[in-house]
Design a protein around this motif. Structure first.
Motif, PDB file in Angstrom:
ATOM      1  N   ASN A 249      -5.917 -10.743  -8.027  1.00 42.64           N
ATOM      2  CA  ASN A 249      -7.096  -9.892  -8.231  1.00 42.64           C
ATOM      3  C   ASN A 249      -7.841 -10.284  -9.513  1.00 42.64           C
ATOM      4  O   ASN A 249      -9.078 -10.253  -9.566  1.00 42.64           O
ATOM      5  CB  ASN A 249      -6.693  -8.423  -8.299  1.00 42.64           C
ATOM      6  CG  ASN A 249      -6.231  -7.889  -6.964  1.00 42.64           C
ATOM      7  OD1 ASN A 249      -6.596  -8.416  -5.914  1.00 42.64           O
ATOM      8  ND2 ASN A 249      -5.414  -6.851  -6.983  1.00 42.64           N
ATOM      9  N   LEU A 250      -7.086 -10.625 -10.562  1.00 39.25           N
ATOM     10  CA  LEU A 250      -7.717 -11.064 -11.803  1.00 39.25           C
ATOM     11  C   LEU A 250      -8.354 -12.442 -11.633  1.00 39.25           C
ATOM     12  O   LEU A 250      -9.462 -12.694 -12.133  1.00 39.25           O
ATOM     13  CB  LEU A 250      -6.682 -11.098 -12.932  1.00 39.25           C
ATOM     14  CG  LEU A 250      -6.026  -9.765 -13.305  1.00 39.25           C
ATOM     15  CD1 LEU A 250      -5.059  -9.958 -14.465  1.00 39.25           C
ATOM     16  CD2 LEU A 250      -7.060  -8.706 -13.657  1.00 39.25           C
ATOM     17  N   LYS A 251      -7.679 -13.314 -10.932  1.00 43.48           N
ATOM     18  CA  LYS A 251      -8.215 -14.659 -10.734  1.00 43.48           C
ATOM     19  C   LYS A 251      -9.496 -14.631  -9.915  1.00 43.48           C
ATOM     20  O   LYS A 251     -10.392 -15.473 -10.120  1.00 43.48           O
ATOM     21  CB  LYS A 251      -7.175 -15.536 -10.034  1.00 43.48           C
ATOM     22  CG  LYS A 251      -7.608 -16.989  -9.906  1.00 43.48           C
ATOM     23  CD  LYS A 251      -6.513 -17.838  -9.268  1.00 43.48           C
ATOM     24  CE  LYS A 251      -6.958 -19.300  -9.202  1.00 43.48           C
ATOM     25  NZ  LYS A 251      -5.900 -20.163  -8.602  1.00 43.48           N
ATOM     26  N   ALA A 252      -9.604 -13.659  -9.013  1.00 41.13           N
ATOM     27  CA  ALA A 252     -10.778 -13.586  -8.149  1.00 41.13           C
ATOM     28  C   ALA A 252     -12.037 -13.162  -8.907  1.00 41.13           C
ATOM     29  O   ALA A 252     -13.151 -13.363  -8.414  1.00 41.13           O
ATOM     30  CB  ALA A 252     -10.517 -12.626  -6.995  1.00 41.13           C
ATOM     31  N   ASN A 253     -11.861 -12.575 -10.097  1.00 42.62           N
ATOM     32  CA  ASN A 253     -13.024 -12.101 -10.860  1.00 42.62           C
ATOM     33  C   ASN A 253     -12.839 -12.460 -12.335  1.00 42.62           C
ATOM     34  O   ASN A 253     -12.614 -11.592 -13.171  1.00 42.62           O
ATOM     35  CB  ASN A 253     -13.182 -10.586 -10.689  1.00 42.62           C
ATOM     36  CG  ASN A 253     -14.518 -10.081 -11.204  1.00 42.62           C
ATOM     37  OD1 ASN A 253     -15.432 -10.864 -11.474  1.00 42.62           O
ATOM     38  ND2 ASN A 253     -14.624  -8.784 -11.367  1.00 42.62           N
ATOM     39  N   PRO A 254     -12.938 -13.749 -12.686  1.00 40.25           N
ATOM     40  CA  PRO A 254     -12.739 -14.167 -14.082  1.00 40.25           C
ATOM     41  C   PRO A 254     -13.842 -13.632 -14.982  1.00 40.25           C
ATOM     42  O   PRO A 254     -14.898 -13.190 -14.532  1.00 40.25           O
ATOM     43  CB  PRO A 254     -12.781 -15.691 -13.997  1.00 40.25           C
ATOM     44  CG  PRO A 254     -13.606 -15.981 -12.786  1.00 40.25           C
ATOM     45  CD  PRO A 254     -13.301 -14.883 -11.823  1.00 40.25           C
ATOM     46  N   ASP A 255     -13.584 -13.686 -16.277  1.00 37.61           N
ATOM     47  CA  ASP A 255     -14.525 -13.166 -17.271  1.00 37.61           C
ATOM     48  C   ASP A 255     -15.539 -14.223 -17.694  1.00 37.61           C
ATOM     49  O   ASP A 255     -15.321 -15.434 -17.538  1.00 37.61           O
ATOM     50  CB  ASP A 255     -13.766 -12.701 -18.515  1.00 37.61           C
ATOM     51  CG  ASP A 255     -13.082 -11.373 -18.316  1.00 37.61           C
ATOM     52  OD1 ASP A 255     -13.796 -10.370 -18.131  1.00 37.61           O
ATOM     53  OD2 ASP A 255     -11.834 -11.337 -18.350  1.00 37.61           O
ATOM     54  N   ASP A 256     -16.629 -13.727 -18.264  1.00 38.99           N
ATOM     55  CA  ASP A 256     -17.575 -14.557 -18.996  1.00 38.99           C
ATOM     56  C   ASP A 256     -17.373 -14.297 -20.480  1.00 38.99           C
ATOM     57  O   ASP A 256     -17.311 -13.135 -20.903  1.00 38.99           O
ATOM     58  CB  ASP A 256     -19.023 -14.213 -18.633  1.00 38.99           C
ATOM     59  CG  ASP A 256     -19.392 -14.646 -17.223  1.00 38.99           C
ATOM     60  OD1 ASP A 256     -18.759 -15.594 -16.707  1.00 38.99           O
ATOM     61  OD2 ASP A 256     -20.308 -14.030 -16.635  1.00 38.99           O
TER      62      ASP A 256
END
Length: 389
Positions: A249-256
């Protein structure tokens, strides 16, 4: 002789009669006046003593009547925007709480360690009394700021606001430490991108809001966020991603990672842990760096000692920032306001403290730490060793 005597006799009799009449009149007058006085006194007595024949009350001072206090209006509760967690998967993964595609770190109040932190800041303030201004900023973690109270209560995390109030009360008792509370400020912006989802740090935007509060405390005008030039480094996967064993789930929405350049031209030089000295950038290009290292765009990352010089300021004040990694995103905002910014990462710094402040003529000293640090004994020990040198 006879006539003369007769006349004298008649005259004497006349005088006696007049005196008699006058005596009668005077006597009558006395009687009448006495009667009138008696009546007056009786009437007045009846009036004055009519209730149980009590004597006249003595005169008392006019009592002071306290003004009626204007009732304090009940303050309207501040309602902050809250993250909508309806339908999101919530699960505990070790020391973090996963809520949908974002992770949050637990906080636990540790009184012994926290008291040691308080005494460390107090010691620093007393050593620098009359030498420099001492400020303290405590940075809450994202869990307290972003998640609704119901979720935090269910998760069983500690109350960071109460802990902050305890610490600020302790460090200011009998010292000149200037606390810079930022909890409410961050709460006001909790629906903005002020914490990373995949990493434990705050973003530069979160650090900016704290910088605005520090500017008010330190007495200078903060820059507007719209006046900075910014750069964005996408695909950041931070510490939470690693701790969660690369949660999908974290990998699917990485940060900027968004960074803001100081408006002033500045040079930066840091000393590495091995003693090497490097010329670097306040904001460096990390676009080609590995996903987990992009937070190091700020001031070259964690180094024992860093010096940033504002090249557009011939003279001006200087500041020392004692920090851990949360301070990295904050420091660039100081560059426009100080001739020199000295950055000490107390986890690695081995130099002197008080003599350094005196030698450099430092005006301001800022302790900048996240709340988890204030309960971590090893980190507090490191800070204490620095400030007592």
């Amino acid at each position: 002789m006879y006539r003369r005597n007769s006349f004298s006799y008649r005259s004497e009799r006349k005088k006696r009669r007049i005196r008699a009449v006058i005596g009668v009149v005077l006597t009558a007058a006395v009687i009448i006046l006495s009667a009138i006085a008696f009546i007056i006194i009786k009437n007045n007595r009846d009036i004055l003593f009519e209730k149980g024949n009590q004597p006249l009350p003595t005169k008392e001072p006019v009592p002071t009547v306290a003004p009626t206090a204007t009732p304090t209006p009940t303050p309207t509760p501040v309602i902050y925007p809250e993250k909508d967690v309806a339908g999101l998967n919530i699960q505990k993964l070790g020391s973090i709480l996963l809520v949908g595609d974002a992770a949050y770190q637990y906080y636990a109040f540790m009184k012994g360690a926290t008291d040691h932190y308080i005494e460390t800041i107090r010691t620093a303030a007393k050593r620098l009394e009359g030498i420099a201004n001492v400020y303290n900023i405590l940075i809450p973690t994202g869990m307290d700021i972003i998640l609704p109270k119901s979720v935090r209560d269910e998760a069983g995390t500690g109350n960071q606001l109460e802990a902050m109030e305890y610490i600020y009360g302790g460090i200011t008792d009998g010292t000149d430490v200037i606390p810079v509370p930022i909890y409410e400020t961050l709460k006001e912006h909790c629906d903005e991108y002020i914490y990373f989802r995949t990493d434990h740090h705050w973003t530069a935007l979160g650090a900016y809001y704290a910088y605005v509060q520090f500017a008010k405390a330190a007495g200078f005008e903060p820059e507007s966020i719209t006046d900075y030039e910014s750069v964005t480094f996408p695909d950041f996967l931070g510490s939470f991603y690693t701790e969660s064993k690369k949660n999908k789930n974290l990998k699917a929405n990485p940060d900027d990672v968004i960074a803001y350049y100081p408006n002033a031209q500045a040079t930066l030089r840091f000393t590495e842990k091995n003693g090497n000295v490097m010329d670097w950038f306040v904001i460096s290009d990390v676009s080609k760096w590995k996903p987990g290292t992009k937070y190091s765009t700020f001031i070259g990352g964690d180094n024992p000692y860093t010096v940033i010089e504002n090249q557009e300021m011939e003279e001006g004040p200087s500041i020392v920032v004692l920090k851990e990694s949360f301070g990295n995103a904050f420091v660039p905002f100081l560059v426009d306001h100080y001739k020199t910014v000295y950055v000490i990462d107390y986890r690695y710094y081995q130099g002197e403290f008080k003599s350094f402040i005196e030698e450099k003529g430092v005006r301001d000293v800022l302790f900048l730490n996240n709340m988890l640090m204030t309960g971590t004994q090893t980190l507090i020990d490191s800070l204490n060793k620095v400030v007592t040198r």
